[in-house]
Every structure is written in C-alpha cells, then in structure tokens.
Design a protein around this motif. Structure first.
Motif, PDB file in Angstrom:
ATOM      1  N   ILE A   1     -21.804  12.737  27.622  1.00  0.00           N
ATOM      2  CA  ILE A   1     -21.579  13.969  26.770  1.00  0.00           C
ATOM      3  C   ILE A   1     -22.794  14.850  26.602  1.00  0.00           C
ATOM      4  O   ILE A   1     -23.733  14.343  26.112  1.00  0.00           O
ATOM      5  CB  ILE A   1     -20.708  13.736  25.542  1.00  0.00           C
ATOM      6  CG1 ILE A   1     -19.697  13.184  25.844  1.00  0.00           C
ATOM      7  CG2 ILE A   1     -20.634  15.086  24.701  1.00  0.00           C
ATOM      8  CD1 ILE A   1     -18.591  12.621  24.552  1.00  0.00           C
ATOM      9  N   GLY A   2     -23.000  16.059  27.248  1.00  0.00           N
ATOM     10  CA  GLY A   2     -24.132  16.657  26.867  1.00  0.00           C
ATOM     11  C   GLY A   2     -23.922  18.198  27.316  1.00  0.00           C
ATOM     12  O   GLY A   2     -22.672  18.673  27.235  1.00  0.00           O
ATOM     13  N   GLU A   3     -24.799  19.013  27.376  1.00  0.00           N
ATOM     14  CA  GLU A   3     -24.736  20.591  27.576  1.00  0.00           C
ATOM     15  C   GLU A   3     -24.407  20.712  29.084  1.00  0.00           C
ATOM     16  O   GLU A   3     -24.956  20.127  30.004  1.00  0.00           O
ATOM     17  CB  GLU A   3     -26.109  21.146  27.320  1.00  0.00           C
ATOM     18  CG  GLU A   3     -25.997  22.661  27.659  1.00  0.00           C
ATOM     19  CD  GLU A   3     -27.361  23.413  27.114  1.00  0.00           C
ATOM     20  OE1 GLU A   3     -26.991  24.792  27.241  1.00  0.00           O
ATOM     21  OE2 GLU A   3     -28.246  22.887  27.019  1.00  0.00           O
ATOM     22  N   MET A   4     -23.224  21.581  29.456  1.00  0.00           N
ATOM     23  CA  MET A   4     -22.948  21.686  30.906  1.00  0.00           C
ATOM     24  C   MET A   4     -23.825  23.006  31.443  1.00  0.00           C
ATOM     25  O   MET A   4     -24.449  23.863  30.897  1.00  0.00           O
ATOM     26  CB  MET A   4     -21.474  22.637  30.808  1.00  0.00           C
ATOM     27  CG  MET A   4     -20.379  21.650  30.178  1.00  0.00           C
ATOM     28  SD  MET A   4     -19.580  21.290  31.540  1.00  0.00           S
ATOM     29  CE  MET A   4     -18.831  22.806  32.260  1.00  0.00           C
TER      30      MET A   4
ATOM     31  N   ASP B   1     -22.562  24.758  26.071  1.00  0.00           N
ATOM     32  CA  ASP B   1     -21.304  24.207  25.746  1.00  0.00           C
ATOM     33  C   ASP B   1     -21.543  22.589  26.120  1.00  0.00           C
ATOM     34  O   ASP B   1     -22.212  22.232  27.111  1.00  0.00           O
ATOM     35  CB  ASP B   1     -20.229  24.717  26.719  1.00  0.00           C
ATOM     36  CG  ASP B   1     -19.875  26.212  26.253  1.00  0.00           C
ATOM     37  OD1 ASP B   1     -19.490  26.351  25.105  1.00  0.00           O
ATOM     38  OD2 ASP B   1     -19.585  26.995  27.218  1.00  0.00           O
ATOM     39  N   ILE B   2     -20.827  22.094  25.216  1.00  0.00           N
ATOM     40  CA  ILE B   2     -20.952  20.585  25.435  1.00  0.00           C
ATOM     41  C   ILE B   2     -19.819  19.960  25.915  1.00  0.00           C
ATOM     42  O   ILE B   2     -18.780  20.384  25.368  1.00  0.00           O
ATOM     43  CB  ILE B   2     -20.953  19.992  23.743  1.00  0.00           C
ATOM     44  CG1 ILE B   2     -22.345  20.640  22.973  1.00  0.00           C
ATOM     45  CG2 ILE B   2     -21.484  18.318  23.844  1.00  0.00           C
ATOM     46  CD1 ILE B   2     -23.607  20.383  23.741  1.00  0.00           C
ATOM     47  N   GLY B   3     -20.016  19.240  26.788  1.00  0.00           N
ATOM     48  CA  GLY B   3     -18.791  18.617  27.587  1.00  0.00           C
ATOM     49  C   GLY B   3     -19.050  17.486  28.229  1.00  0.00           C
ATOM     50  O   GLY B   3     -20.322  16.913  28.402  1.00  0.00           O
ATOM     51  N   PHE B   4     -18.189  17.008  29.220  1.00  0.00           N
ATOM     52  CA  PHE B   4     -18.555  15.993  29.897  1.00  0.00           C
ATOM     53  C   PHE B   4     -17.481  16.146  31.265  1.00  0.00           C
ATOM     54  O   PHE B   4     -16.660  16.785  31.368  1.00  0.00           O
ATOM     55  CB  PHE B   4     -18.027  14.563  29.344  1.00  0.00           C
ATOM     56  CG  PHE B   4     -16.631  14.140  28.961  1.00  0.00           C
ATOM     57  CD1 PHE B   4     -15.789  13.675  29.885  1.00  0.00           C
ATOM     58  CD2 PHE B   4     -16.366  14.694  27.669  1.00  0.00           C
ATOM     59  CE1 PHE B   4     -14.412  13.161  29.344  1.00  0.00           C
ATOM     60  CE2 PHE B   4     -14.895  14.378  27.228  1.00  0.00           C
ATOM     61  CZ  PHE B   4     -14.176  13.750  28.203  1.00  0.00           C
ATOM     62  N   VAL B   5     -17.738  15.410  32.485  1.00  0.00           N
ATOM     63  CA  VAL B   5     -16.872  15.370  33.605  1.00  0.00           C
ATOM     64  C   VAL B   5     -16.280  13.908  33.634  1.00  0.00           C
ATOM     65  O   VAL B   5     -17.400  12.876  33.912  1.00  0.00           O
ATOM     66  CB  VAL B   5     -17.900  15.872  34.881  1.00  0.00           C
ATOM     67  CG1 VAL B   5     -16.652  15.795  36.016  1.00  0.00           C
ATOM     68  CG2 VAL B   5     -18.363  17.156  34.540  1.00  0.00           C
ATOM     69  N   ASP B   6     -15.210  13.814  33.897  1.00  0.00           N
ATOM     70  CA  ASP B   6     -14.661  12.262  33.989  1.00  0.00           C
ATOM     71  C   ASP B   6     -14.587  11.759  35.366  1.00  0.00           C
ATOM     72  O   ASP B   6     -15.086  12.570  36.269  1.00  0.00           O
ATOM     73  CB  ASP B   6     -13.267  12.128  33.433  1.00  0.00           C
ATOM     74  CG  ASP B   6     -11.975  12.660  34.192  1.00  0.00           C
ATOM     75  OD1 ASP B   6     -12.505  13.339  35.297  1.00  0.00           O
ATOM     76  OD2 ASP B   6     -10.991  12.751  33.853  1.00  0.00           O
ATOM     77  N   GLU B   7     -14.136  10.491  35.857  1.00  0.00           N
ATOM     78  CA  GLU B   7     -14.399   9.807  37.015  1.00  0.00           C
ATOM     79  C   GLU B   7     -13.483  10.640  38.027  1.00  0.00           C
ATOM     80  O   GLU B   7     -13.612  10.654  39.262  1.00  0.00           O
ATOM     81  CB  GLU B   7     -13.581   8.642  36.811  1.00  0.00           C
ATOM     82  CG  GLU B   7     -12.604   8.372  36.407  1.00  0.00           C
ATOM     83  CD  GLU B   7     -11.823   8.282  35.005  1.00  0.00           C
ATOM     84  OE1 GLU B   7     -10.776   8.460  34.606  1.00  0.00           O
ATOM     85  OE2 GLU B   7     -12.999   8.881  34.347  1.00  0.00           O
ATOM     86  N   ASN B   8     -12.584  11.692  37.489  1.00  0.00           N
ATOM     87  CA  ASN B   8     -11.833  12.258  38.570  1.00  0.00           C
ATOM     88  C   ASN B   8     -12.114  13.832  38.915  1.00  0.00           C
ATOM     89  O   ASN B   8     -11.723  14.719  39.389  1.00  0.00           O
ATOM     90  CB  ASN B   8     -10.213  12.343  38.088  1.00  0.00           C
ATOM     91  CG  ASN B   8      -9.572  11.018  37.830  1.00  0.00           C
ATOM     92  OD1 ASN B   8      -9.636  10.263  38.708  1.00  0.00           O
ATOM     93  ND2 ASN B   8      -8.818  10.701  37.028  1.00  0.00           N
ATOM     94  N   GLY B   9     -13.453  14.044  38.129  1.00  0.00           N
ATOM     95  CA  GLY B   9     -13.934  15.320  38.395  1.00  0.00           C
ATOM     96  C   GLY B   9     -13.690  16.357  37.414  1.00  0.00           C
ATOM     97  O   GLY B   9     -13.852  17.567  37.283  1.00  0.00           O
TER      98      GLY B   9
ATOM     99  N   LEU C   1     -22.773  24.092  21.688  1.00  0.00           N
ATOM    100  CA  LEU C   1     -24.065  23.457  21.152  1.00  0.00           C
ATOM    101  C   LEU C   1     -24.453  23.968  19.658  1.00  0.00           C
ATOM    102  O   LEU C   1     -24.897  23.288  18.872  1.00  0.00           O
ATOM    103  CB  LEU C   1     -25.176  23.662  22.049  1.00  0.00           C
ATOM    104  CG  LEU C   1     -26.748  23.233  21.695  1.00  0.00           C
ATOM    105  CD1 LEU C   1     -26.549  21.665  21.953  1.00  0.00           C
ATOM    106  CD2 LEU C   1     -27.539  23.585  22.900  1.00  0.00           C
ATOM    107  N   LYS C   2     -24.591  25.427  19.567  1.00  0.00           N
ATOM    108  CA  LYS C   2     -25.018  26.009  18.309  1.00  0.00           C
ATOM    109  C   LYS C   2     -24.217  25.821  17.180  1.00  0.00           C
ATOM    110  O   LYS C   2     -24.462  26.117  16.132  1.00  0.00           O
ATOM    111  CB  LYS C   2     -25.211  27.338  18.579  1.00  0.00           C
ATOM    112  CG  LYS C   2     -23.892  28.393  19.112  1.00  0.00           C
ATOM    113  CD  LYS C   2     -24.443  29.878  19.190  1.00  0.00           C
ATOM    114  CE  LYS C   2     -23.341  30.451  19.538  1.00  0.00           C
ATOM    115  NZ  LYS C   2     -23.744  31.987  19.658  1.00  0.00           N
ATOM    116  N   GLU C   3     -22.964  25.076  17.402  1.00  0.00           N
ATOM    117  CA  GLU C   3     -21.888  24.997  16.276  1.00  0.00           C
ATOM    118  C   GLU C   3     -21.557  23.554  15.896  1.00  0.00           C
ATOM    119  O   GLU C   3     -20.767  23.142  14.919  1.00  0.00           O
ATOM    120  CB  GLU C   3     -20.607  25.769  16.774  1.00  0.00           C
ATOM    121  CG  GLU C   3     -20.442  27.258  16.881  1.00  0.00           C
ATOM    122  CD  GLU C   3     -19.185  27.787  17.549  1.00  0.00           C
ATOM    123  OE1 GLU C   3     -18.391  27.125  17.946  1.00  0.00           O
ATOM    124  OE2 GLU C   3     -19.180  28.831  17.628  1.00  0.00           O
TER     125      GLU C   3
END
Length: 483
Positions: free
Chosen positions: A363-366, A398-406, A414-416
């Motif tokens: 999880i981090g910045e896109m 924006d903070i997010g992640f990409v899972d194993e399926n893309g 980020l600022k919130e």
C-alpha cells in the motif's frame, strides 16, 4: 509505456474531428441536448451551426490559436457551443464553477486571463465586476442576451478555416487541487482529449447513438466535461440538469429509459438509500459507473442489489484527463475495486516515505505514466515539476494497492490520512462503515488535533429525517464494526 490503440484520429485536430462528425455523420434533426427544467434544446444541426457562428465571432473579436476563452455558467444545452468553437479555431476553453464568488473567479482566471467570457443572466453581475477589477476581459457574451444576436447574424466559420492537427496545443483548462493546496489550472492538450476517446467507448464508458445521458455532473469538472464531449462524439442525447435535484434526476431516468448512469459517490448513496428511488421505474438501467472518489463497498453492494446490475468503479483525476482504470463491461471484479489499468497506462505504487517502488500488494502512493497525463499546471512550473517523479511518472496523491490479479484499490488520499499514534487511519474506510448504517444518509470524517495521539478521527453525520440516532448509538455501531 504501452502503446495507444489506433483510432484513426491521430492526423486530425479536435476541430476537424467534431466538424466531420457533426457535418457528415449526424442526423441533423436529432436532439443533441435538452434542459430538463426549461425544455430548451439544441438539435445536431443547430449545435454545428451555432458553434461555427460563435467561432467566427471569436475570430472577429481577436481570439486566435493559443488564446483563452472562459465560461462561467451552469449546465445548459449551449454550454458546449463555445467549447466546439474554440476547438475549431485552436483557442483554449476554460470553464469555471458558476457559483464561485468574485474573489474565487479572480483567482481561478488569474493565470489564463481569458479575453472573452461566456456567462448567463445569473452570473453576469459577477463577471462584470471581474471585468471592472481586471484588465484582460475584452468582451462578455451572455447566453441569455447577446449570444442570441451572434447566432442570428453571423454566417459561420468555413471548413477551410478550422485549425489542423496540433496535439501538443492546449485544448481545455480544468481546475484541480492536485495533491495539495488551492485549485490549480490543469492544462489538457488536444492530444490528451483525443486519447480519452479510447475509453469513451466499449468496453469502458460506453456511450452509443441510441443512449441517453443524464447531464447532471458539472461540465466544468473533468468527468462532466468528458461525458459531454462523448455525447457529441457518439451523437447521443444528453438531458441537462443545472444541479442535482432528486425528483428531476429520477424522472429523467424513468422518462427517457436511461440504460447507463455515470455517477459520483454522493449520488450513489442517494440511489442506494433514499426511499424516493423506490417510486420510480429504473428497470432500464443496466450499468452504473462511479468515479470522482471511492465508492464505499457497503454502498456498492446495496446499489447492485437494488438495481440488479453491476456497479463499475473507475479511477482517474483531472491531471490524467479523466479515467485511467475501470472495470470493463462484462468482467467480474472484487467489491471496491476500480478495475485494472487501461492497456496504454502504466501504474506503479511507491512507498509514502522512501518513494521506492513497492512489491505487488504493497500500500502506497499511486503513480501513473500515460499519454493522457496533463501538459502541466498553467504558469506554475515548480508545482508541475513537483507532481512528477524523475522517471516521468505522475504522482496522484492517492493511496492504494494492486492485487495479484492486477485489480486496483484506492484506500485514501495522501493529504487526508489521519495520523493516530503513528498509524495511518483512512477517513474513507470509516465513512464507508458509517454510511452502511440504515439511519445515516451521509458522513464525513476528519482528523482532530490531539496532544497525545497526534490526531483523533472525528465524524460528521447526516441522519435520515424523523429517526432517533444518538451519538452513543453511532459510536457503538462503529465500535462493533472495527473489532
């Protein structure tokens, strides 16, 4: 970066593209846009005719390739006439929120300094005050007054005068706060807009000839602007609303047998939870696309059950000329996912502190690299530079992640993020839980400064009418969901 699909438009300017569509492909008697309340309408012949006449007028007033033209108006059928006119002559259109106060208008136009501003009776006084307080506005064109004489008296720009290909030239200025600070003027080029045509069709945001679009999202916003452009591009029908009025919105869906809805989360909450919705026949709705902010998983689930159709979340921002990921039509996805990146978009996730690229699932910045990325913030070189990493990726904030399926998941801004005892707490996650309560219409969570904890989450809650809901009951409900 992944290559763009070939759409046959690379050699044409936006002006040439839309002239060809309106001149040679449109049913000129078909209604292009109609106002739900006033019933005022434009058919496709009138849309082309008025756009060419306004283009001729702008040229006569000294507007040339590279100049700026402003719009201070709510949604209305004529809104896209000056947009098309600017495409025809190579000028840059700059629409602004019509409810802005004078000081906000002055700030918004400070960098573009438009020679001409289109407005309405409702906003005329503010625009006149702006003209008196600045030195760049040469003429004001009022949709409700002198605009009418232009479309009656001008003969119209001829095809040979339409500017040719100019992908790197600015086409539109739209406002965005970026990752922080006051609203900034995002420069989107002709190439950016042409790139967006790749997702304004199947299997993404599908708008076809026979479709009816609810023109409720503000046209000065990237999503409303691009949906309006796609309406013309697809020669469909758009029913315009100046602002969200629940009964009018529902009536449009029922009366015009709307099949696809493009919404934002606040409208999603309304459709999912308001009892008014049950009074209308929405059986024609087969697809709901939500953007602008994350739609909570709870609300998404309620919507899908109520409408018996897929709710497809999309992700993007003004700086990326709208959407960069979306669940394609017919594909399954996890609740809360904003789909997979488009084939011509590259995405990476970086650590918030170290800025190093993270492994899958982190999880981090896109960060995004695509031909859709903006030219920059107008006359803000340092702010533009700060948005990009050294390898050319645009920071989204924006903070997010990409899972194993893309599949992509957006956690928060980020600022919130709320910093609680060193932990990062997501306001949107708490809002999603609160909004799942049957008595809560809407909620907002912010960080409250605290000497010991750093910040504490504080919620603002709007409850349904005529129900009893205490602060303690809300706390107990939330505590039960967070255990």
């Amino acid at each position: 970066m992944h290559s763009l699909p070939q759409n046959g438009l690379n050699s044409k300017s936006l002006g040439e593209i839309f002239f060809d569509i309106l001149k040679n492909k449109a049913d000129h008697t078909k209604i292009a846009m109609i106002d739900k309340v006033t019933k005022k309408q434009l058919n496709y012949a009138e849309l082309l005719d008025q756009s060419l006449k306004v283009a001729e007028e702008l040229k006569a007033l000294g507007v040339a390739n590279g100049d700026f033209v402003g719009i201070v108006s709510g949604n209305r059928p004529e809104f896209f006439v000056p947009v098309l006119a600017c495409f025809f002559i190579g000028a840059t259109i700059h629409p602004i929120n019509s409810i802005y106060l004078l000081r906000e208008l002055k700030s918004a136009f400070a960098n573009s300094k438009p020679k001409i501003i289109f407005t309405t009776d409702e906003s005329l006084k503010k625009v006149q005050d702006l003209q008196a307080d600045t030195d760049y506005i040469e003429n004001i064109i009022n949709f409700d007054r002198n605009y009418l004489s232009i479309v009656q008296e001008r003969s119209g720009l001829i095809e040979e005068e339409i500017v040719s290909n100019c992908d790197s030239d600015s086409a539109v200025i739209l406002s965005s706060s970026g990752t922080s600070g006051l609203p900034k003027s995002v420069v989107l080029t002709q190439g950016n807009i042409k790139c967006s045509f790749n997702y304004l069709k199947y299997p993404y945001i599908t708008v076809n000839y026979d479709d009816v679009i609810v023109g409720m999202m503000p046209y000065f916003h990237v999503l409303g602007f691009l949906v309006g452009i796609s309406n013309i591009y697809s020669l469909s029908l758009m029913v315009t609303l100046q602002k969200f009025q629940p009964n009018h919105y529902c009536e449009i869906i029922e009366e015009f047998n709307v099949t696809s809805l493009q919404i934002v989360p606040s409208i999603g909450v309304f459709l999912a939870k308001h009892p008014m919705v049950k009074k209308y026949d929405f059986s024609t709705v087969k697809d709901i696309v939500c953007g602008a902010a994350p739609l909570g998983a709870e609300v998404q689930s309620i919507l899908e059950k109520r409408f018996n159709c897929k709710v497809r979340q999309m992700y993007g921002m003004t700086e990326t000329c709208g959407v960069i990921s979306l669940v394609p039509m017919g594909e399954e996805s996890k609740i809360g996912s904003v789909g997979k990146r488009f084939p011509w978009v590259d995405i990476k996730i970086i650590d918030i502190d170290t800025k190093e690229e993270m492994a899958q699932g982190g999880i981090g910045e896109m960060c995004v690299k695509t031909a859709q990325n903006m030219k920059g913030y107008l006359n803000m070189e340092e702010e533009t530079k700060s948005m990009y990493l050294e390898d050319g990726y645009l920071r989204t904030g924006d903070i997010g992640f990409v899972d194993e399926n893309g599949e992509i998941f957006i956690v928060d801004r980020l600022k919130e993020l709320i910093k609680y005892k060193g932990f990062q707490v997501s306001p949107s996650e708490l809002e999603d839980i609160l909004n799942s309560h049957e008595y809560i219409v809407e909620s907002g969570v912010v960080g409250l400064p605290d000497e010991r904890a750093g910040e504490l989450p504080m919620a603002f809650v709007v409850k349904r009418d005529n129900v009893d809901l205490s602060e303690e009951a809300v706390k107990e409900f939330l505590a039960g969901k967070l255990r």
